[in-house]
Design a protein around this motif. Structure first.
Motif: not given
Ligand SMILES: *Cc1c(COP(=O)(O)O)cnc(C)c1O
Length: 469
Positions: A67-94
């Motif tokens: 549990x600790x390790x998961x939480x440490x790794x999450x806290x140490x990684x970037x919050x603002x990240x790349x995602x793959x947009x498979x929604x088909x919404x081109x101008x996806x505000x979110x």
């Protein structure tokens, strides 16, 4: 009660945990992060125990450390990240609205990593204006006399109203009191701008005489708002901007249109609905036009105000402008995007929003076939991945009723629910965001980017249809 006390007593002691974890992580992760993550984990458990929602603690030290390790790794990684947009919404505000092409990304690197002539006139060697970097280009493209850019279109509307109608009256049709996502409502923005709103007409119909009858000595602006994200259908009528301009001329009152999406090109040759372009509204004689930089234009988040020079000059002098001003990255992105619009083919090829909106269904289908080929026959035989027709959306509140014919990869969860699969894809290092239809996961290929494809192929290769929990 006794149980609660026992549970609380058995929570790990932070100092002891830190001593152990430090050996594992201290080379790579700052102690402050390790400490804060562990404290949060223990604090969360403590709360659950006190609320009576936790009756047993993790089994042993190993379970705790997981549990600790998961939480440490999450806290140490970037919050603002790349995602793959498979929604088909081109101008996806979110998911960040419009993507920038390679030229723009280069320009952002220069703007961030180098000193630049942001507010320095290289001809005179004196202080310059940041707006001059894009003003001439915007005027060339829209036919307007002058232009200014601000943080976003909401800011553009606020600033224009505050400059032109502070403490006086703005007339607007009841059919145009729109709400855009994120609490942008015309009546609220109007009141914050200091303009007094005078509503005229009815929800479905407003006529020329409605505006004329409402004009008083206090009237300083006639406002039209493009109803981009909804339609009133049936018995309706709206006063065209040209007629509003005629009223404005007669009474010496400026006319403003908030265009919202603000396209610079007519996309109807590609089968999209005909939207008024910025040039057309300028041509019709509107004194001020506001529109977004990151909707149909396909640029970075920005608000663009174009119009008559005397009015834009006033807006430039408004002290509020300093609070709403555009930053150096945005300017860099915006200039490179705008330059493409001097040539229609260049715009379609180099502005990703336009490339995606105009992509032919066959091109999208080929993308899917190429992915399936890379997977080989195995998954196909198991009948868990298929290529199927779907419908994409423009997004960004633009052309809300219009669907774009497209193709999608459809993943069949053989066991478990589509919602579980959706969560698994969303929890990956590079999250894959799609949508659920008929208990299947849909990944629309229109918004899948070239660099996404190897990642998608990797995921699909290990996809068995079975969910892990
Ligand atoms: C989207 C929109 C806005 C807000 O623009 P942002 O760039 O998102 O701030 C304002 N007015 C209309 C009509 C819009 O469609």
């Amino acid at each position: 009660m006794c149980d609660v006390n026992k549970l609380l007593r058995n929570l790990p002691k932070i100092d002891r945990v830190l001593d152990d974890l430090q050996d594992t992580f201290s080379e790579s992760i700052p102690l402050a992060i390790i400490k804060s993550a562990v404290q949060q984990c223990i604090e969360e458990k403590r709360k659950l125990i006190l609320d009576g929602k936790l009756k047993t603690l993790p089994q042993d030290q190993e379970a705790w450390y997981k549990i600790f390790t998961e939480s440490i790794l999450k806290k140490n990684s970037l919050n603002y990240r790349r995602v793959i947009n498979g929604t088909g919404v081109v101008i996806h505000t979110n998911l960040g609205r419009s993507l920038l092409g390679a030229q723009s990304i280069d320009a952002l690197q220069v703007a961030g990593g180098c000193y630049t002539n942001l507010e320095f006139d290289l001809t005179t060697g004196k202080r310059g204006s940041r707006y001059s970097l894009v003003e001439e280009i915007i005027c060339d493209l829209t036919g307007a006399e002058a232009a200014i850019v601000v943080n976003n279109n909401a800011a553009a509307v606020l600033l224009a109203l505050n400059t032109l109608s502070f403490n006086s009256e703005t007339i607007v049709s009841r059919g145009q009191l729109v709400e855009i996502g994120g609490s942008f409502r015309i009546p609220d923005v109007m009141s914050r701008s200091g303009a007094r709103m005078v509503e005229v007409g009815a929800t479905n119909r407003t006529h020329v005489h409605d505006y004329v009858d409402a004009i008083t000595d206090e009237t300083t602006l006639l406002l039209k708002v493009h109803t981009s994200n909804f339609r009133v259908i049936g018995f309706t009528s709206e006063v065209p901007v040209a007629d509003m301009v005629a009223i404005g001329k007669k009474h010496d009152i400026p006319v403003m249109e908030d265009l919202g999406s603000g396209s610079l090109i007519d996309l109807s040759p590609w089968g999209l609905p005909k939207e008024p372009t910025v040039q057309e509204i300028v041509q019709e004689g509107a004194d001020v036009v506001t529109f977004s930089g990151d909707k149909l234009l396909g640029g970075p988040q920005a608000g663009i105000i174009v119009g008559k020079k005397a009015i834009i000059d006033k807006i430039k002098k408004n002290p509020m402008n300093r609070a709403l001003r555009i930053d150096k990255f945005t300017l860099a992105g915006l200039e490179t995007v705008l330059r493409n619009y001097y040539d229609l083919d260049m715009a379609i090829a180099n502005v990703p929003t336009l490339t995606m909106l105009t992509a032919a269904p066959d091109t999208i289908k080929k993308k899917g076939q190429a992915i399936l080929r890379r997977l080989g026959g195995a998954t196909k035989q198991k009948n868990i991945i298929e290529l199927r027709k779907t419908v994409s959306k423009v997004g960004g509140g633009a052309m809300p009723e219009h669907g774009l014919a497209s193709w999608a990869l459809v993943l069949h969860p053989k066991s478990g629910k589509a919602a579980t699969l959706e969560k698994q894809l969303r929890s990956r290092d590079i999250p894959i965001i799609g949508r659920i239809e008929d208990e299947k996961m849909i990944l629309d290929l229109r918004t899948i980017q070239g660099p996404d494809i190897p990642l998608l192929v990797d995921m699909l290769k290990s996809f068995s249809g079975k969910s892990e929990n």
